[in-house]
Design an enzyme around this catalytic site. Structure first.
Site, PDB file in Angstrom:
ATOM      1  N   LYS A 118       0.717  -1.249   0.050  1.00  0.00           N
ATOM      2  CA  LYS A 118      -0.124   0.003  -0.007  1.00  0.00           C
ATOM      3  C   LYS A 118       0.864   1.150   0.011  1.00  0.00           C
ATOM      4  O   LYS A 118       0.449   2.383  -0.364  1.00  0.00           O
ATOM      5  CB  LYS A 118      -0.957   0.134   1.195  1.00  0.00           C
ATOM      6  CG  LYS A 118      -1.775  -1.127   1.448  1.00  0.00           C
ATOM      7  CD  LYS A 118      -2.635  -1.747   0.202  1.00  0.00           C
ATOM      8  CE  LYS A 118      -2.957  -3.012   0.280  1.00  0.00           C
ATOM      9  NZ  LYS A 118      -2.833  -3.516  -1.277  1.00  0.00           N
TER      10      LYS A 118
ATOM     11  N   ARG B 108      -6.219  -7.603 -10.237  1.00  0.00           N
ATOM     12  CA  ARG B 108      -6.814  -8.985 -10.898  1.00  0.00           C
ATOM     13  C   ARG B 108      -8.238  -8.521 -11.514  1.00  0.00           C
ATOM     14  O   ARG B 108      -8.692  -7.185 -11.586  1.00  0.00           O
ATOM     15  CB  ARG B 108      -6.975  -9.734  -9.846  1.00  0.00           C
ATOM     16  CG  ARG B 108      -8.137  -9.166  -8.693  1.00  0.00           C
ATOM     17  CD  ARG B 108      -8.559  -9.772  -7.381  1.00  0.00           C
ATOM     18  NE  ARG B 108      -9.568  -9.243  -6.853  1.00  0.00           N
ATOM     19  CZ  ARG B 108      -9.484  -8.490  -5.624  1.00  0.00           C
ATOM     20  NH1 ARG B 108      -8.142  -8.067  -5.316  1.00  0.00           N
ATOM     21  NH2 ARG B 108     -10.444  -7.749  -5.022  1.00  0.00           N
TER      22      ARG B 108
ATOM     23  N   GLU C 234      -3.603   7.835   8.259  1.00  0.00           N
ATOM     24  CA  GLU C 234      -4.385   8.484   7.447  1.00  0.00           C
ATOM     25  C   GLU C 234      -5.095   9.289   8.263  1.00  0.00           C
ATOM     26  O   GLU C 234      -5.815   8.787   9.405  1.00  0.00           O
ATOM     27  CB  GLU C 234      -4.804   7.824   6.212  1.00  0.00           C
ATOM     28  CG  GLU C 234      -4.073   7.096   5.170  1.00  0.00           C
ATOM     29  CD  GLU C 234      -4.905   6.467   4.131  1.00  0.00           C
ATOM     30  OE1 GLU C 234      -5.991   6.162   4.319  1.00  0.00           O
ATOM     31  OE2 GLU C 234      -4.157   6.193   3.205  1.00  0.00           O
TER      32      GLU C 234
ATOM     33  N   HIS D 182     -16.268  -5.418   5.224  1.00  0.00           N
ATOM     34  CA  HIS D 182     -15.330  -5.495   4.214  1.00  0.00           C
ATOM     35  C   HIS D 182     -15.571  -6.331   3.172  1.00  0.00           C
ATOM     36  O   HIS D 182     -14.760  -6.815   2.076  1.00  0.00           O
ATOM     37  CB  HIS D 182     -13.746  -5.734   4.664  1.00  0.00           C
ATOM     38  CG  HIS D 182     -13.489  -4.707   5.686  1.00  0.00           C
ATOM     39  ND1 HIS D 182     -13.434  -3.365   5.343  1.00  0.00           N
ATOM     40  CD2 HIS D 182     -13.142  -4.787   6.758  1.00  0.00           C
ATOM     41  CE1 HIS D 182     -12.912  -2.686   6.316  1.00  0.00           C
ATOM     42  NE2 HIS D 182     -12.902  -3.455   7.333  1.00  0.00           N
TER      43      HIS D 182
HETATM   44  C1  MV4 Z   1     -10.352   4.183   4.950  1.00  0.00           C
HETATM   45  C2  MV4 Z   1     -11.395   4.303   5.381  1.00  0.00           C
HETATM   46  C3  MV4 Z   1     -11.391   5.643   6.056  1.00  0.00           C
HETATM   47  N1  MV4 Z   1     -10.611   6.641   6.107  1.00  0.00           N
HETATM   48  N2  MV4 Z   1      -9.111   4.986   4.877  1.00  0.00           N
HETATM   49  C4  MV4 Z   1     -11.486  -0.369   4.206  1.00  0.00           C
HETATM   50  C5  MV4 Z   1     -10.634  -1.448   3.262  1.00  0.00           C
HETATM   51  C6  MV4 Z   1      -9.309  -0.912   2.398  1.00  0.00           C
HETATM   52  N3  MV4 Z   1      -9.358  -0.845   1.018  1.00  0.00           N
HETATM   53  C7  MV4 Z   1      -9.437   0.585   3.079  1.00  0.00           C
HETATM   54  N4  MV4 Z   1     -10.536   0.881   3.722  1.00  0.00           N
HETATM   55  C8  MV4 Z   1     -10.848   1.883   4.235  1.00  0.00           C
HETATM   56  N5  MV4 Z   1     -10.050   2.812   4.613  1.00  0.00           N
HETATM   57  C9  MV4 Z   1      -9.249   5.976   5.443  1.00  0.00           C
HETATM   58  N6  MV4 Z   1      -8.465   7.017   5.590  1.00  0.00           N
HETATM   59  C10 MV4 Z   1     -12.421   3.736   5.522  1.00  0.00           C
HETATM   60  C11 MV4 Z   1     -12.159   2.197   4.964  1.00  0.00           C
HETATM   61  C12 MV4 Z   1     -13.356   1.349   4.914  1.00  0.00           C
HETATM   62  C13 MV4 Z   1     -13.844   0.879   3.879  1.00  0.00           C
HETATM   63  C14 MV4 Z   1     -13.492   1.276   2.483  1.00  0.00           C
HETATM   64  C15 MV4 Z   1     -14.040   0.628   1.476  1.00  0.00           C
HETATM   65  C16 MV4 Z   1     -14.883   0.090   1.548  1.00  0.00           C
HETATM   66  C17 MV4 Z   1     -15.521  -0.475   2.797  1.00  0.00           C
HETATM   67  C18 MV4 Z   1     -15.084   0.247   3.945  1.00  0.00           C
HETATM   68  C19 MV4 Z   1     -15.522  -0.342   5.153  1.00  0.00           C
HETATM   69  C20 MV4 Z   1     -14.882   0.069   6.166  1.00  0.00           C
HETATM   70  C21 MV4 Z   1     -13.758   0.937   6.327  1.00  0.00           C
END
Ligand code: MV4
Length: 497
Positions: free
Chosen positions: A115, A291, A199, A234
């Site tokens: 990441k 993917r 973040e 998720h």
């Molecule tokens: C975040 C966020 C809020 N703020 N980053 C979850 C999976 C990963 N791909 C990144 N994710 C998140 N990153 C910041 N700075 C909230 C999430 C997140 C989320 C993101 C996409 C889809 C569903 C989610 C569910 C919970 C948290």
């Protein structure tokens, strides 16, 4: 390419074989002992058993898969999603064996798999990132200073994580040190890499991802977005394209950012660039998935492109046969994941035999599945048994069609997420597009399913009793308070009619 081996199982193995067949390419299935009688095995021109049921003894064993490809003289391997699909070591081994890996280069996979290196690559191209660090933070005192600059609440993430693993929300500076130490040790034990970064925490984001496609001649296009905010822990539950919240201008801006992220890692093939969007419609690059994704069908339906065919063509070295200007969104598509789990019991995975299995049909309905009536759902793998995708001229038609298709879908023998998906489709806030990644947490209680489905009869009986009471002019019916206080009654009012 004359013959490809599909290093996967279930619906995605079938999905890939269908496109290969239409292109005149022979197919090789691999299967574990649990999957001996699976449709993907019968559908293939050849099939090879690669070992016992647990995936770490079959679908995850690189040598077995490469040997199966050599034995059958396959000249390409498609990894599908999951299993080895984002494993750079596997992609490299396939290449070294003289076989074409249908996917990006190992170098692209490595850069996006981490990441922090993904963020660093995006930063070079001025792609918007969530405020925070794009480097691993070790020193606690320094991290505290950065955290205060970024502003609370903050989110600590593991660089080697992804899909939500190894994330921690920190609300105050007092909690910071402890949470950071926990996050780092968790990252080390789960991923073998203790690097973490911080973040600003976006509390109620939407998750919007952009499909990209690149060829070996340096052309990269975007195939618009998928809205994936409706998820539970998720795990995506509903995906749709296009997103109901994007304007043409935002769509173009995000699409162009996604193409730049793909360029930053010399991306070849089909990939997905994930963004978070906040309430003010600011978007931020999160990560890139290297993917073909589970939810790719919604993009296929609104663009008219077959993404698997495009992957194969690109892997053969062909130039993309269309430009960005050729691509248009036509209509609206929604996908739901039909999983073998019980939504009334905390989504507990369910196993058993598909005693009844009848799929919906008719205009605008696509079912991508890998099981048949009478089959047993193996316990060894993912419990997604099918994807139900509907298409309509507009969002409302796609939703109505989805409700109709869910009602036609007959599954007995196991519990599935179908009733839960119907609940989502009927919900006012889903209907009006007013939702974020907290939708399920905020609006769903297991009770909500009791009125719309199995318990329709109970509800009818209660209603009958209530009417009888009213006819008897009993103003102090014992039933009345219970009914009025029951969330089941209020929730579905207005949406059923
Ligand atoms: C975040 C966020 C809020 N703020 N980053 C979850 C999976 C990963 N791909 C990144 N994710 C998140 N990153 C910041 N700075 C909230 C999430 C997140 C989320 C993101 C996409 C889809 C569903 C989610 C569910 C919970 C948290």
């Amino acid at each position: 390419m004359n013959k490809i081996l599909i290093a996967n199982r279930g619906e995605i193995a079938l999905r890939i074989m269908r496109s290969a067949k239409e292109m005149g390419i022979k197919t090789v299935a691999v299967f574990s002992e649990a999957d001996r009688n699976s449709p993907h095995v019968r559908y293939a021109d050849e099939a090879i058993c690669i070992g016992p049921s647990p995936s770490n003894q079959s679908y995850l064993v690189m040598e077995k898969i490469i040997n199966a490809a050599k034995t059958t003289h396959a000249d390409g391997i498609h990894p599908g999603y999951g299993f080895l699909s984002e494993n750079a070591i596997f992609a490299r081994k396939v290449k070294e064996a003289g076989i074409i890996f249908i996917g990006p280069s190992p170098e692209s996979m490595e850069m996006m798999g981490d990441k922090l290196s993904a963020k660093a690559a995006a930063k070079k191209y001025n792609i918007p990132l969530v405020p925070g660090t794009d480097y691993a933070i070790q020193d606690i005192d320094k991290a505290k200073i950065v955290a205060q600059e970024v502003g609370f609440p903050i989110l600590i993430k593991a660089s080697a994580g992804g899909g939500g693993k190894g994330m921690r929300v920190v609300n105050t500076i007092e909690d910071f040190e402890e949470q950071m130490k926990l996050a780092a040790s968790e990252a080390l034990s789960s991923f073998g890499d203790g690097s973490v970064f911080i973040e600003r925490y976006v509390a109620a984001p939407r998750h919007i991802e952009i499909q990209v496609l690149g060829d070996t001649h340096g052309n990269i296009v975007y195939l618009f977005e998928r809205e994936c905010s409706i998820q539970r822990r998720h795990q995506k539950v509903v995906e749709e394209a296009p997103s109901s919240c994007l304007t043409p201008e935002l769509r173009k801006a995000m699409g162009e950012c996604a193409v730049m992220v793909a360029k930053a890692c010399n991306y070849i093939g089909a990939g997905t660039v994930e963004f978070l969007m906040d309430e003010k419609m600011n978007f931020y690059f999160l990560e890139m998935n290297t993917r073909l994704q589970v939810e790719h069908p919604v993009t296929e339906l609104i663009t008219g492109k077959d993404l698997v065919k495009e992957q194969i063509k690109v892997a053969r070295g062909e130039k993309l046969s269309f430009t960005q200007e050729d691509l248009k969104i036509i209509g609206h598509a929604i996908e739901i994941r039909v999983c073998a789990e019980d939504p009334t019991n905390n989504f507990l995975p369910d196993t058993g035999t598909l005693t009844t299995y009848q799929i919906p049909k008719g205009a605008g309905v696509r079912v991508d599945d890998g099981f048949e009536e009478g089959m047993e759902i193996p316990i060894f793998y993912d419990n997604m048994i099918a994807k139900l995708i509907t298409y309509g001229h507009n969002r409302e038609e796609a939703i109505q069609r989805m409700i109709r298709a869910i009602d036609e879908y007959k599954i007995t023998g196991i519990e599935t997420t179908l009733p839960f998906c119907k609940f989502v489709m009927m919900h006012e806030n889903f209907r009006n597009g007013n939702f974020d990644t907290n939708f399920i947490k905020n609006y769903f209680q297991p009770d909500d399913l009791l009125s719309s489905n199995a318990d329709e009869e109970i509800v009818a009986a209660l209603l009958g009793a209530k009417l009888m009471n009213e006819n008897n002019q009993s103003h102090h019916s014992v039933l009345e308070p219970a009914i009025e206080n029951d969330s089941r009654w209020k929730k579905n009012r207005g949406t059923e009619s």
